[in-house]
Write a protein that holds these residues in place. Sequence first.
Motif, PDB file in Angstrom:
ATOM      1  N   SER A  50       0.940  -1.173  -0.039  1.00 49.11           N
ATOM      2  CA  SER A  50      -0.040  -0.077  -0.083  1.00 49.11           C
ATOM      3  C   SER A  50       0.875   1.311   0.074  1.00 49.11           C
ATOM      4  N   ILE A  51       1.881   1.278   0.947  1.00 50.53           N
ATOM      5  CA  ILE A  51       2.817   2.398   0.836  1.00 50.53           C
ATOM      6  C   ILE A  51       3.403   2.650  -0.390  1.00 50.53           C
ATOM      7  N   GLU A  52       4.143   1.381  -1.299  1.00 45.94           N
ATOM      8  CA  GLU A  52       4.563   1.627  -2.514  1.00 45.94           C
ATOM      9  C   GLU A  52       3.578   2.163  -3.563  1.00 45.94           C
ATOM     10  N   VAL A  53       2.312   1.677  -3.445  1.00 46.74           N
ATOM     11  CA  VAL A  53       1.389   2.088  -4.370  1.00 46.74           C
ATOM     12  C   VAL A  53       0.943   3.743  -4.255  1.00 46.74           C
ATOM     13  N   ALA A  54       1.080   4.295  -2.664  1.00 48.00           N
ATOM     14  CA  ALA A  54       0.756   5.542  -2.565  1.00 48.00           C
ATOM     15  C   ALA A  54       1.864   6.307  -3.193  1.00 48.00           C
ATOM     16  N   GLN A  55       3.092   5.919  -3.127  1.00 47.89           N
ATOM     17  CA  GLN A  55       4.253   6.626  -3.685  1.00 47.89           C
ATOM     18  C   GLN A  55       4.153   6.581  -5.099  1.00 47.89           C
ATOM     19  N   LEU A  56       4.031   5.453  -5.645  1.00 49.91           N
ATOM     20  CA  LEU A  56       3.886   5.429  -7.327  1.00 49.91           C
ATOM     21  C   LEU A  56       2.867   6.113  -7.943  1.00 49.91           C
ATOM     22  N   SER A  57       1.426   6.071  -6.961  1.00 47.50           N
ATOM     23  CA  SER A  57       0.365   7.073  -7.386  1.00 47.50           C
ATOM     24  C   SER A  57       0.685   8.488  -7.464  1.00 47.50           C
ATOM     25  N   GLY A  58       1.514   9.131  -6.354  1.00 43.53           N
ATOM     26  CA  GLY A  58       2.020  10.196  -6.255  1.00 43.53           C
ATOM     27  C   GLY A  58       2.864  10.859  -7.396  1.00 43.53           C
ATOM     28  N   ILE A  59       3.798   9.812  -7.967  1.00 42.10           N
ATOM     29  CA  ILE A  59       4.769  10.259  -8.858  1.00 42.10           C
ATOM     30  C   ILE A  59       3.937  10.164 -10.212  1.00 42.10           C
ATOM     31  N   LEU A  60       3.003   9.377 -10.485  1.00 39.75           N
ATOM     32  CA  LEU A  60       2.400   9.319 -11.738  1.00 39.75           C
ATOM     33  C   LEU A  60       1.439  10.687 -11.904  1.00 39.75           C
ATOM     34  N   ALA A  61       0.971  10.860 -10.649  1.00 42.24           N
ATOM     35  CA  ALA A  61       0.037  12.100 -10.584  1.00 42.24           C
ATOM     36  C   ALA A  61       0.862  13.602 -10.805  1.00 42.24           C
ATOM     37  N   SER A  62       2.033  13.394 -10.352  1.00 39.16           N
ATOM     38  CA  SER A  62       2.846  14.900 -10.548  1.00 39.16           C
ATOM     39  C   SER A  62       3.265  14.629 -12.007  1.00 39.16           C
ATOM     40  N   GLU A  63       3.641  13.773 -12.680  1.00 42.23           N
ATOM     41  CA  GLU A  63       3.876  13.752 -14.105  1.00 42.23           C
ATOM     42  C   GLU A  63       2.638  13.937 -14.913  1.00 42.23           C
ATOM     43  N   LEU A  64       1.437  13.551 -14.257  1.00 40.54           N
ATOM     44  CA  LEU A  64       0.260  13.938 -15.294  1.00 40.54           C
ATOM     45  C   LEU A  64      -0.075  15.341 -15.127  1.00 40.54           C
ATOM     46  N   GLY A  65       0.403  16.057 -14.017  1.00 40.27           N
ATOM     47  CA  GLY A  65      -0.491  17.182 -13.591  1.00 40.27           C
ATOM     48  C   GLY A  65      -1.768  17.268 -12.941  1.00 40.27           C
ATOM     49  N   VAL A  66      -1.974  16.065 -11.990  1.00 37.17           N
ATOM     50  CA  VAL A  66      -3.038  16.072 -11.135  1.00 37.17           C
ATOM     51  C   VAL A  66      -2.988  16.025  -9.593  1.00 37.17           C
ATOM     52  N   ASP A  67      -3.916  16.094  -8.605  1.00 40.16           N
ATOM     53  CA  ASP A  67      -3.724  16.143  -7.243  1.00 40.16           C
ATOM     54  C   ASP A  67      -2.896  15.179  -6.902  1.00 40.16           C
ATOM     55  N   ALA A  68      -1.462  15.320  -6.516  1.00 41.57           N
ATOM     56  CA  ALA A  68      -0.765  14.241  -6.155  1.00 41.57           C
ATOM     57  C   ALA A  68      -1.092  13.636  -4.754  1.00 41.57           C
ATOM     58  N   ASN A  69      -1.398  14.701  -3.644  1.00 40.77           N
ATOM     59  CA  ASN A  69      -1.734  14.293  -2.238  1.00 40.77           C
ATOM     60  C   ASN A  69      -3.054  13.471  -2.350  1.00 40.77           C
ATOM     61  N   LEU A  70      -3.926  13.801  -3.150  1.00 37.65           N
ATOM     62  CA  LEU A  70      -5.208  12.939  -3.465  1.00 37.65           C
ATOM     63  C   LEU A  70      -4.875  11.699  -3.910  1.00 37.65           C
ATOM     64  N   ALA A  71      -4.187  11.574  -4.885  1.00 34.13           N
ATOM     65  CA  ALA A  71      -3.561  10.167  -5.390  1.00 34.13           C
ATOM     66  C   ALA A  71      -2.820   9.322  -4.518  1.00 34.13           C
ATOM     67  N   ARG A  72      -1.924  10.010  -3.670  1.00 35.20           N
ATOM     68  CA  ARG A  72      -1.329   9.197  -2.762  1.00 35.20           C
ATOM     69  C   ARG A  72      -2.285   8.745  -1.558  1.00 35.20           C
ATOM     70  N   ARG A  73      -3.152   9.443  -1.140  1.00 36.88           N
ATOM     71  CA  ARG A  73      -4.271   9.115  -0.270  1.00 36.88           C
ATOM     72  C   ARG A  73      -5.109   8.025  -0.892  1.00 36.88           C
ATOM     73  N   ALA A  74      -5.489   7.758  -2.080  1.00 37.35           N
ATOM     74  CA  ALA A  74      -6.316   6.758  -2.530  1.00 37.35           C
ATOM     75  C   ALA A  74      -5.348   5.686  -2.604  1.00 37.35           C
ATOM     76  N   GLY A  75      -3.931   5.580  -3.058  1.00 39.41           N
ATOM     77  CA  GLY A  75      -3.128   4.644  -3.240  1.00 39.41           C
ATOM     78  C   GLY A  75      -2.962   4.000  -1.708  1.00 39.41           C
ATOM     79  N   LEU A  76      -2.659   4.709  -0.690  1.00 38.68           N
ATOM     80  CA  LEU A  76      -2.634   4.120   0.605  1.00 38.68           C
ATOM     81  C   LEU A  76      -3.849   3.289   1.130  1.00 38.68           C
ATOM     82  N   LEU A  77      -5.165   3.792   0.737  1.00 38.28           N
ATOM     83  CA  LEU A  77      -6.308   3.109   1.458  1.00 38.28           C
ATOM     84  C   LEU A  77      -6.644   2.287   0.435  1.00 38.28           C
ATOM     85  N   HIS A  78      -6.209   1.860  -0.845  1.00 34.54           N
ATOM     86  CA  HIS A  78      -6.923   1.242  -2.179  1.00 34.54           C
ATOM     87  C   HIS A  78      -7.277  -0.494  -1.523  1.00 34.54           C
TER      88      HIS A  78
END
Length: 525
Positions: free
Chosen positions: A345-373
């Motif tokens: 879950s931690i890894e998915v949260a970090q990857l989600s934040g990285i991908l979200a930053s590259e795509l220009g969307v909310d990285a905090n929200l992406a990390r939160r969703a990745g941690l709780l998925h």
Amino acid sequence: MPGYIIFILCLVSLIVGAVASGLVINQKAFNKGVEYRKNQAETMIGSAEKEASKIIEDAKTDAENQKKAKLVEAKDELHKLRSDAEKEIKDKRNEISRQERRIQQKEDNLDRKTDALEKKDETLNRKIKSAEERLGQIEQIKTQQLETLERISQMTKDQAKELILSNLESELTHEKALKVSNYEQQVKDECEDKARNYISMAIARCAADQVSESAVSVVALPNDEMKGRIIGREGRNIRTLETLTGVDLIIDDTPEAITLSCFDQVRREVARIALEKLIADGRIHPTRIEEMVDKARREVEHRIKQEGERAVLETNVHGINHELIKLIGRLKYRTSYRQNVLDHSIEVAQLSGILASELGVDANLARRAGLLHDIGKALTSEIEGSHVQIGIDVCKKYKESSEVIHAIEAHHNDVEPRTVIACIVQAADAISAARPGARSENYENYIKRLEKIEEICSSYDGVDKCYAIQAGREVRVMVAPEKINDEKMVIIARSIAKRLETESDYPGQIKVHLVRESRAIEYAK
């Protein structure tokens, strides 16, 4: 004998008896008036005999009349019975006659049908014979025509068929290869470069450790005598420990070790800590066991809270409900295909934040969703249902945002992703689970999987060699250049990929790489 005759005889007997009695009683008087009484008696006897004779005659006459009447009645009854019997016999005979007529009609019908079938059979045989003769003639004509065609074309039937099929296959292969190549090129031009850059960057920046968990824990003992103390008198200590923790203690011939077995890692961890404390303390009895189990349970709960807080800090996710933090910490004691779910879950949260930053969307929200998925996996042993549905219910309970809930709902394609965040979490989950080394498998299964991939590739005609590389993520296929041209390579690559999808069991994707090489060698002398 009729009753009136008996009556007369009795009367006569009474009279005679009375006379005799009178003679005996009054013998003297009898002697004196014997003549008179004798005459009187004879007169009475004569009249009685006449009366008796008359009665007898009358009785005989009545009896004769009754006899004649009974005979007449019997004859009438006999005549009636005879008439009924004759009538019944006549009815039976009529019924039998009707049945015989019907049977005769059926036999006549059957005879007519049999005759008709025989005639049809004869007609059918004649037609079959005629058809066979015509088929023979047709085959003869066909043979003659084939011989004429072979003589004109100077080719046999098999050669002509092979030539037609070869030309058709070449045309179809060319058309299919062109269509597939154009389509793939169009898709690749649009998304391949960006996707490769994003995924490779995310994997390069992720360095989470993976821990292989098992279903048992082993507790070391200072000596084998400790096993007897743990068992206790009549097994009371081990029963108490198993009842309080819900864990099976396996005490076997393994020297100086006890195995704890339980599918729930939290309970197994509580039992392990409690047993280690009991061994260190040395006082092992039911009351002490209860105290140590309570201490171990509080210690595990504290560790769970610490792990949840650590995960929140590592992923830089803030504002999570404290109950959700505890559930995140429980994932430390949960594995999926031997991959620790908390680390995943931690890894998915970090990857989600990285991908979200590259795509220009909310990285905090992406990390939160990745941690709780995968938060639902913390409760799968307590609540019935899939971990996706449990995670949705839990996040709704603690007022998480609709974007996070939708990402949890869509990360296994239970519903179609509708937001960019959901797609990012889905991709990050696949990367974390499918990258080499993320999930362990035993050596034998690993070898069988690679052999299966190579076997599928080698089954195609024209394949010279094939090698499964990169832990089965890629397969290199060497083809014979004289058998397979460049256009046919596209078709074979697509066919191999389809077979791997349907017949091979693998996480992630497999790259099918076909290599066709032509070499020309000459020597200058």
